[in-house]
Design a protein around this motif. Structure first.
Motif, PDB file in Angstrom:
ATOM      1  N   GLY A  36       0.776  -1.236   0.000  1.00  0.00           N
ATOM      2  CA  GLY A  36       0.000   0.000   0.000  1.00  0.00           C
ATOM      3  C   GLY A  36       0.803   1.279   0.000  1.00  0.00           C
ATOM      4  N   GLU A  37       2.056   1.211  -0.381  1.00  0.00           N
ATOM      5  CA  GLU A  37       2.936   2.389  -0.399  1.00  0.00           C
ATOM      6  C   GLU A  37       3.174   2.839  -1.840  1.00  0.00           C
ATOM      7  OE1 GLU A  37       3.974   4.133   2.068  1.00  0.00           O
ATOM      8  OE2 GLU A  37       3.503   2.846   3.771  1.00  0.00           O
ATOM      9  N   GLU A  38       2.100   3.224  -2.528  1.00  0.00           N
ATOM     10  CA  GLU A  38       2.205   3.591  -3.941  1.00  0.00           C
ATOM     11  C   GLU A  38       3.137   4.773  -4.170  1.00  0.00           C
ATOM     12  OE1 GLU A  38      -0.736   2.821  -2.460  1.00  0.00           O
ATOM     13  OE2 GLU A  38      -0.908   0.887  -3.473  1.00  0.00           O
ATOM     14  N   GLU A  39       3.014   5.810  -3.350  1.00  0.00           N
ATOM     15  CA  GLU A  39       3.856   6.995  -3.529  1.00  0.00           C
ATOM     16  C   GLU A  39       5.321   6.648  -3.337  1.00  0.00           C
ATOM     17  OE1 GLU A  39       1.128   6.972  -1.582  1.00  0.00           O
ATOM     18  OE2 GLU A  39      -0.216   8.462  -2.453  1.00  0.00           O
ATOM     19  N   ALA A  41       6.646   3.662  -3.728  1.00  0.00           N
ATOM     20  CA  ALA A  41       7.016   2.804  -4.858  1.00  0.00           C
ATOM     21  C   ALA A  41       7.366   3.659  -6.076  1.00  0.00           C
ATOM     22  CB  ALA A  41       5.871   1.844  -5.198  1.00  0.00           C
ATOM     23  N   PHE A  42       6.547   4.663  -6.335  1.00  0.00           N
ATOM     24  CA  PHE A  42       6.778   5.557  -7.467  1.00  0.00           C
ATOM     25  C   PHE A  42       8.083   6.324  -7.285  1.00  0.00           C
ATOM     26  CE2 PHE A  42       6.225   9.742  -9.494  1.00  0.00           C
ATOM     27  CZ  PHE A  42       6.109   9.329 -10.815  1.00  0.00           C
ATOM     28  N   ASP A  43       8.298   6.837  -6.086  1.00  0.00           N
ATOM     29  CA  ASP A  43       9.524   7.578  -5.804  1.00  0.00           C
ATOM     30  C   ASP A  43      10.746   6.680  -5.971  1.00  0.00           C
ATOM     31  OD1 ASP A  43      10.793  10.091  -4.824  1.00  0.00           O
ATOM     32  OD2 ASP A  43      11.460   8.743  -3.227  1.00  0.00           O
ATOM     33  N   ALA A  44      10.653   5.453  -5.502  1.00  0.00           N
ATOM     34  CA  ALA A  44      11.767   4.508  -5.630  1.00  0.00           C
ATOM     35  C   ALA A  44      12.055   4.229  -7.105  1.00  0.00           C
ATOM     36  CB  ALA A  44      11.453   3.215  -4.885  1.00  0.00           C
ATOM     37  N   MET A  45      10.999   4.042  -7.889  1.00  0.00           N
ATOM     38  CA  MET A  45      11.178   3.774  -9.312  1.00  0.00           C
ATOM     39  C   MET A  45      11.892   4.948  -9.985  1.00  0.00           C
ATOM     40  SD  MET A  45       8.303   2.831 -12.176  1.00  0.00           S
ATOM     41  CE  MET A  45       7.457   4.391 -11.990  1.00  0.00           C
ATOM     42  N   CYS A  46      11.445   6.152  -9.718  1.00  0.00           N
ATOM     43  CA  CYS A  46      12.080   7.338 -10.311  1.00  0.00           C
ATOM     44  C   CYS A  46      13.531   7.476  -9.846  1.00  0.00           C
ATOM     45  CB  CYS A  46      11.292   8.599  -9.947  1.00  0.00           C
ATOM     46  SG  CYS A  46       9.671   8.700 -10.727  1.00  0.00           S
ATOM     47  N   SER A  47      13.760   7.208  -8.582  1.00  0.00           N
ATOM     48  CA  SER A  47      15.121   7.312  -8.043  1.00  0.00           C
ATOM     49  C   SER A  47      16.063   6.332  -8.718  1.00  0.00           C
ATOM     50  CB  SER A  47      15.119   7.062  -6.533  1.00  0.00           C
ATOM     51  OG  SER A  47      14.469   8.117  -5.873  1.00  0.00           O
ATOM     52  N   TRP A  48      15.591   5.106  -8.941  1.00  0.00           N
ATOM     53  CA  TRP A  48      16.442   4.113  -9.592  1.00  0.00           C
ATOM     54  C   TRP A  48      16.674   4.434 -11.058  1.00  0.00           C
ATOM     55  CZ3 TRP A  48      19.915   1.469  -7.421  1.00  0.00           C
ATOM     56  CH2 TRP A  48      19.766   1.037  -6.100  1.00  0.00           C
ATOM     57  N   ILE A  49      15.695   5.006 -11.713  1.00  0.00           N
ATOM     58  CA  ILE A  49      15.912   5.433 -13.100  1.00  0.00           C
ATOM     59  C   ILE A  49      17.044   6.453 -13.123  1.00  0.00           C
ATOM     60  CG2 ILE A  49      14.913   6.740 -15.038  1.00  0.00           C
ATOM     61  CD1 ILE A  49      12.200   5.390 -14.313  1.00  0.00           C
ATOM     62  N   ALA A  67       1.914  11.250 -13.419  1.00  0.00           N
ATOM     63  CA  ALA A  67       1.762  10.377 -12.247  1.00  0.00           C
ATOM     64  C   ALA A  67       2.161  11.113 -10.974  1.00  0.00           C
ATOM     65  CB  ALA A  67       2.598   9.112 -12.422  1.00  0.00           C
ATOM     66  N   ALA A  68       3.254  11.862 -11.032  1.00  0.00           N
ATOM     67  CA  ALA A  68       3.697  12.623  -9.862  1.00  0.00           C
ATOM     68  C   ALA A  68       2.648  13.652  -9.449  1.00  0.00           C
ATOM     69  CB  ALA A  68       5.033  13.310 -10.155  1.00  0.00           C
ATOM     70  N   GLU A  69       2.030  14.288 -10.421  1.00  0.00           N
ATOM     71  CA  GLU A  69       0.970  15.255 -10.128  1.00  0.00           C
ATOM     72  C   GLU A  69      -0.233  14.551  -9.516  1.00  0.00           C
ATOM     73  OE1 GLU A  69       0.389  17.169 -13.899  1.00  0.00           O
ATOM     74  OE2 GLU A  69       2.196  18.399 -13.662  1.00  0.00           O
ATOM     75  N   GLU A  70      -0.597  13.397 -10.042  1.00  0.00           N
ATOM     76  CA  GLU A  70      -1.731  12.628  -9.516  1.00  0.00           C
ATOM     77  C   GLU A  70      -1.510  12.243  -8.059  1.00  0.00           C
ATOM     78  OE1 GLU A  70      -4.743  11.385 -10.662  1.00  0.00           O
ATOM     79  OE2 GLU A  70      -4.537  12.619 -12.464  1.00  0.00           O
ATOM     80  N   THR A  73       3.302  14.212  -5.599  1.00  0.00           N
ATOM     81  CA  THR A  73       4.695  13.966  -5.231  1.00  0.00           C
ATOM     82  C   THR A  73       5.629  14.490  -6.326  1.00  0.00           C
ATOM     83  OG1 THR A  73       4.658  11.760  -6.211  1.00  0.00           O
ATOM     84  CG2 THR A  73       4.161  11.897  -3.850  1.00  0.00           C
ATOM     85  N   PRO A  74       5.569  15.788  -6.614  1.00  0.00           N
ATOM     86  CA  PRO A  74       6.399  16.324  -7.701  1.00  0.00           C
ATOM     87  C   PRO A  74       7.893  16.127  -7.457  1.00  0.00           C
ATOM     88  CG  PRO A  74       5.483  18.102  -6.383  1.00  0.00           C
ATOM     89  CD  PRO A  74       4.837  16.828  -5.917  1.00  0.00           C
ATOM     90  N   GLU A  75       8.300  15.995  -6.211  1.00  0.00           N
ATOM     91  CA  GLU A  75       9.719  15.796  -5.914  1.00  0.00           C
ATOM     92  C   GLU A  75      10.232  14.463  -6.468  1.00  0.00           C
ATOM     93  OE1 GLU A  75       7.293  14.143  -2.613  1.00  0.00           O
ATOM     94  OE2 GLU A  75       7.303  16.093  -3.595  1.00  0.00           O
ATOM     95  N   SER A  76       9.334  13.530  -6.717  1.00  0.00           N
ATOM     96  CA  SER A  76       9.751  12.229  -7.247  1.00  0.00           C
ATOM     97  C   SER A  76      10.402  12.350  -8.617  1.00  0.00           C
ATOM     98  CB  SER A  76       8.551  11.281  -7.356  1.00  0.00           C
ATOM     99  OG  SER A  76       8.047  10.977  -6.082  1.00  0.00           O
ATOM    100  N   VAL A  77       9.937  13.268  -9.445  1.00  0.00           N
ATOM    101  CA  VAL A  77      10.502  13.427 -10.784  1.00  0.00           C
ATOM    102  C   VAL A  77      11.474  14.596 -10.870  1.00  0.00           C
ATOM    103  CG1 VAL A  77       8.609  12.300 -12.008  1.00  0.00           C
ATOM    104  CG2 VAL A  77       8.517  14.755 -11.595  1.00  0.00           C
ATOM    105  N   GLN A  78      11.620  15.339  -9.792  1.00  0.00           N
ATOM    106  CA  GLN A  78      12.481  16.527  -9.795  1.00  0.00           C
ATOM    107  C   GLN A  78      13.889  16.197 -10.244  1.00  0.00           C
ATOM    108  OE1 GLN A  78      10.408  18.966  -9.572  1.00  0.00           O
ATOM    109  NE2 GLN A  78      12.060  20.356  -9.807  1.00  0.00           N
TER     110      GLN A  78
END
Length: 93
Positions: A36-39, A41-49, A67-70, A73-78
């Motif tokens: 249940g940690e979608e945000e 998970a998304f942040d981790a995916m972006c970080s690894w990319i 996705a970040a806007e949804e 979590t805009p910092e995930s793609v920053q």
């Protein structure tokens, strides 16, 4: 519940189309979604990319931004914004 399923589907699709290839990284992202940690998970995916210096297309980058806007979590793609890892970064990002 509907929003949860929507976010989970979005992240799953992004993960499946991502340039990530390391099994442990993909497994970690999937595990975070299962608990249940979608945000996160998304942040981790972006970080690894970013960390693995993967190139992404501008179209994929734009999908990450949406996705970040949804998820608010805009910092995930920053970290991807100012990198040269996209083939055509969006202007002003």
């Amino acid at each position: 519940m509907e929003r949860y399923l929507y976010l989970r589907k979005m992240i799953t699709e992004l993960l499946e189309e991502s340039p990530l290839t390391r099994g442990e990284v993909i497994g970690d992202v999937r595990h975070l979604m299962r608990v249940g940690e979608e945000e996160l998970a998304f942040d981790a995916m972006c970080s690894w990319i970013y960390e693995d210096s993967h190139s992404i297309t501008s179209a994929y980058y734009e999908r990450l931004v949406v996705a970040a806007e949804e998820m608010d979590t805009p910092e995930s793609v920053q970290k991807l914004v100012n990198s040269s890892k996209t083939d055509n970064p969006a202007p002003g990002r």
